[in-house]
Design an enzyme around this catalytic site. Structure first.
Site, mmCIF file in Angstrom:
data_model
loop_
_atom_site.group_PDB
_atom_site.id
_atom_site.type_symbol
_atom_site.label_atom_id
_atom_site.label_comp_id
_atom_site.label_asym_id
_atom_site.label_seq_id
_atom_site.Cartn_x
_atom_site.Cartn_y
_atom_site.Cartn_z
ATOM 1 N N GLY A 1 0.806 -1.214 0.000
ATOM 2 C CA GLY A 1 0.000 0.000 0.000
ATOM 3 C C GLY A 1 0.838 1.262 0.000
ATOM 4 C CB ILE A 2 0.265 4.508 1.717
ATOM 5 C CG1 ILE A 2 -1.065 4.874 1.014
ATOM 6 C CG2 ILE A 2 1.072 5.756 2.051
ATOM 7 C CD1 ILE A 2 -2.039 5.649 1.880
ATOM 8 C CG ASN B 1 2.735 3.865 5.834
ATOM 9 O OD1 ASN B 1 1.909 4.560 5.241
ATOM 10 N ND2 ASN B 1 2.752 2.535 5.704
ATOM 11 C CB ALA B 2 2.606 0.705 10.833
ATOM 12 N N GLY B 3 -0.535 1.508 9.918
ATOM 13 C CA GLY B 3 -1.844 1.945 10.397
ATOM 14 C C GLY B 3 -2.851 0.833 10.269
ATOM 15 C CE1 TYR C 1 -6.648 5.289 10.154
ATOM 16 C CE2 TYR C 1 -8.095 6.992 9.286
ATOM 17 C CZ TYR C 1 -6.958 6.221 9.184
ATOM 18 O OH TYR C 1 -6.122 6.385 8.095
ATOM 19 N N PRO D 1 -2.819 11.479 3.472
ATOM 20 C CG PRO D 1 -2.033 9.306 3.229
ATOM 21 C CD PRO D 1 -2.201 10.382 4.252
ATOM 22 N N GLY D 2 -5.676 11.325 1.267
ATOM 23 C CA GLY D 2 -7.126 11.140 1.222
ATOM 24 C C GLY D 2 -7.364 9.694 0.810
HETATM 25 N N1 LIG Z 1 -5.637 4.002 2.044
HETATM 26 C C1 LIG Z 1 -6.193 5.136 2.397
HETATM 27 O O1 LIG Z 1 -7.208 5.550 1.817
HETATM 28 C C2 LIG Z 1 -5.583 5.983 3.489
HETATM 29 C C3 LIG Z 1 -6.075 7.288 3.661
HETATM 30 C C4 LIG Z 1 -5.508 8.087 4.642
HETATM 31 C C5 LIG Z 1 -4.482 7.605 5.447
HETATM 32 N N2 LIG Z 1 -4.035 6.329 5.271
HETATM 33 C C6 LIG Z 1 -2.934 5.887 6.139
HETATM 34 O O2 LIG Z 1 -1.854 5.434 5.352
HETATM 35 C C7 LIG Z 1 -1.142 4.404 6.054
HETATM 36 C C8 LIG Z 1 -1.041 3.173 5.173
HETATM 37 O O3 LIG Z 1 -2.356 2.728 4.839
HETATM 38 P P1 LIG Z 1 -2.649 1.677 3.680
HETATM 39 O O4 LIG Z 1 -3.971 2.029 3.103
HETATM 40 O O5 LIG Z 1 -1.465 1.544 2.803
HETATM 41 O O6 LIG Z 1 -2.859 0.350 4.581
HETATM 42 P P2 LIG Z 1 -2.563 -1.192 4.282
HETATM 43 O O7 LIG Z 1 -3.365 -1.957 5.268
HETATM 44 O O8 LIG Z 1 -2.758 -1.488 2.838
HETATM 45 O O9 LIG Z 1 -1.008 -1.321 4.657
HETATM 46 C C9 LIG Z 1 -0.605 -1.105 5.987
HETATM 47 C C10 LIG Z 1 0.687 -1.840 6.268
HETATM 48 O O10 LIG Z 1 0.989 -1.652 7.668
HETATM 49 C C11 LIG Z 1 1.323 -2.907 8.237
HETATM 50 N N3 LIG Z 1 0.985 -2.914 9.658
HETATM 51 C C12 LIG Z 1 -0.257 -2.940 10.219
HETATM 52 N N4 LIG Z 1 -0.175 -3.009 11.549
HETATM 53 C C13 LIG Z 1 1.152 -3.008 11.857
HETATM 54 C C14 LIG Z 1 1.880 -3.082 13.084
HETATM 55 N N5 LIG Z 1 1.261 -3.202 14.268
HETATM 56 N N6 LIG Z 1 3.237 -3.043 13.032
HETATM 57 C C15 LIG Z 1 3.874 -2.964 11.830
HETATM 58 N N7 LIG Z 1 3.242 -2.932 10.649
HETATM 59 C C16 LIG Z 1 1.887 -2.950 10.652
HETATM 60 C C17 LIG Z 1 0.529 -3.928 7.449
HETATM 61 O O11 LIG Z 1 1.098 -5.240 7.539
HETATM 62 C C18 LIG Z 1 0.596 -3.348 6.029
HETATM 63 O O12 LIG Z 1 1.734 -3.790 5.320
HETATM 64 C C19 LIG Z 1 -1.913 4.163 7.353
HETATM 65 O O13 LIG Z 1 -1.337 4.929 8.393
HETATM 66 C C20 LIG Z 1 -3.295 4.686 7.029
HETATM 67 O O14 LIG Z 1 -4.001 5.079 8.170
HETATM 68 C C21 LIG Z 1 -4.556 5.501 4.318
#
Ligand SMILES: NC(=O)c1ccc[n+]([C@@H]2O[C@H](COP(=O)([O-])OP(=O)(O)OC[C@H]3O[C@@H](n4cnc5c(N)ncnc54)[C@H](O)[C@@H]3O)[C@@H](O)[C@H]2O)c1
Length: 253
Positions: free
Chosen positions: A14-15, A87-89, A152, A182-183
């Site tokens: 992902g991000i 970035n982990a979320g 969140y 990010p949005g």
């Molecule tokens: N996708 C969106 O629309 C969006 C929008 C705004 C913000 N975000 C933020 O961007 C970031 C990435 O989101 P994404 O959509 O790529 O998510 P995703 O779930 O696709 O990827 C998240 C990654 O974080 C890892 N992860 C989760 N928990 C963890 C932990 N406890 N320790 C270590 N690694 C961990 C997962 O294994 C995964 O590889 C997050 O912080 C999320 O809140 C995402």
């Protein structure tokens, strides 16, 4: 090109993958740190295959011991960490009244305290060396709210406020701290949400999200990486405490 060492949590997919890839292309030596080591290894390999340098490290940001062990491994293999991207979320989507205290704890532990643990482990070394870049991944949800994501949104709003305060505290040490928001961004997490919310019709939910974006598309991990790479760069040394939305014009505040 930079030769600095960068840690990206949640960097496997992902991000986070978009961020790790952008930093790798800019010459950073990247530690792809994630709960999912197998996928982190694939991402690190892809960065190396593209001519960059990357290693994969297992970490659980909800565990102080795991974070400290990962930081020690990275410093041993790559050298002192100069850039950290939190970035982990994690999220699940439901009305606030349906959430439980256990759910609040999990959301805060990953999205808020996870970043605190990592920063606590790396910032003292950055201060000693007189250089550091902290980039936290927030969300537009933390700026303007987002239905079904109350806890969140609170965690992400907390990250934005925390980052500003950290920026003030470390400004005299050569360290900057900024938040990238990010949005809606096309990642495995968003697809999972869209599937659940749409009762299996993810495309309908995604079409609704897209309509709200002035640029009429979702973000991609490739949109987010360059914004983080800017804050990570040596040239961004006078930019701190800022919150940057990367969301096609969705949030202009
Ligand atoms: N996708 C969106 O629309 C969006 C929008 C705004 C913000 N975000 C933020 O961007 C970031 C990435 O989101 P994404 O959509 O790529 O998510 P995703 O779930 O696709 O990827 C998240 C990654 O974080 C890892 N992860 C989760 N928990 C963890 C932990 N406890 N320790 C270590 N690694 C961990 C997962 O294994 C995964 O590889 C997050 O912080 C999320 O809140 C995402």
């Amino acid at each position: 090109m930079s030769n600095r060492v960068a840690l990206v949590t949640g960097g496997a997919q992902g991000i986070g993958k978009g961020i790790a890839t952008a930093l790798g292309a800019d010459g950073f030596r990247v530690a792809v740190a994630d709960l999912n080591l197998a996928v982190a290894e694939e991402t690190a390999k892809a960065i190396s295959a593209a001519g960059g340098e990357a290693i994969a490290v297992e970490v659980d940001v909800t565990s102080t011991e795991s974070v400290q062990a990962a930081v020690a491994t990275i410093q041993h293999e790559l050298g002192p960490i100069e850039v950290v991207v939190n970035n982990a979320g994690w999220d699940d989507f439901m009305p606030f009244v349906k959430t439980t205290p256990e759910f609040w704890d999990k959301i805060l532990d990953v999205n808020f305290k996870g970043a605190l643990r990592v920063i606590h482990a790396v910032v003292p070394g950055m201060a000693e060396r007189g250089f550091g870049r902290v980039i936290n991944i927030g969300s537009d949800a933390g700026r303007v709210g987002s239905s079904m994501e109350a806890v969140y949104s609170g965690a992400k709003g907390g990250i934005i406020a925390f980052t500003k305060t950290l920026a003030r505290e470390v400004a005299g040490k050569g360290i900057t701290a900024n938040t990238v928001c990010p949005g809606p961004t096309d990642t495995p997490a968003l697809r999972k949400f869209a599937d659940g919310a749409g009762g299996g019709d993810a495309e309908k939910v995604i079409a609704g999200m897209t309509r709200a974006v002035p640029m009429k598309r979702l973000g991609t991990p490739e949109d987010i990486g360059p914004a983080v790479a800017f804050f990570a760069s040596d040239g961004a040394g006078f930019v701190t405490g800022q919150t940057l939305s990367v969301s096609g014009g969705l949030t202009m505040a």
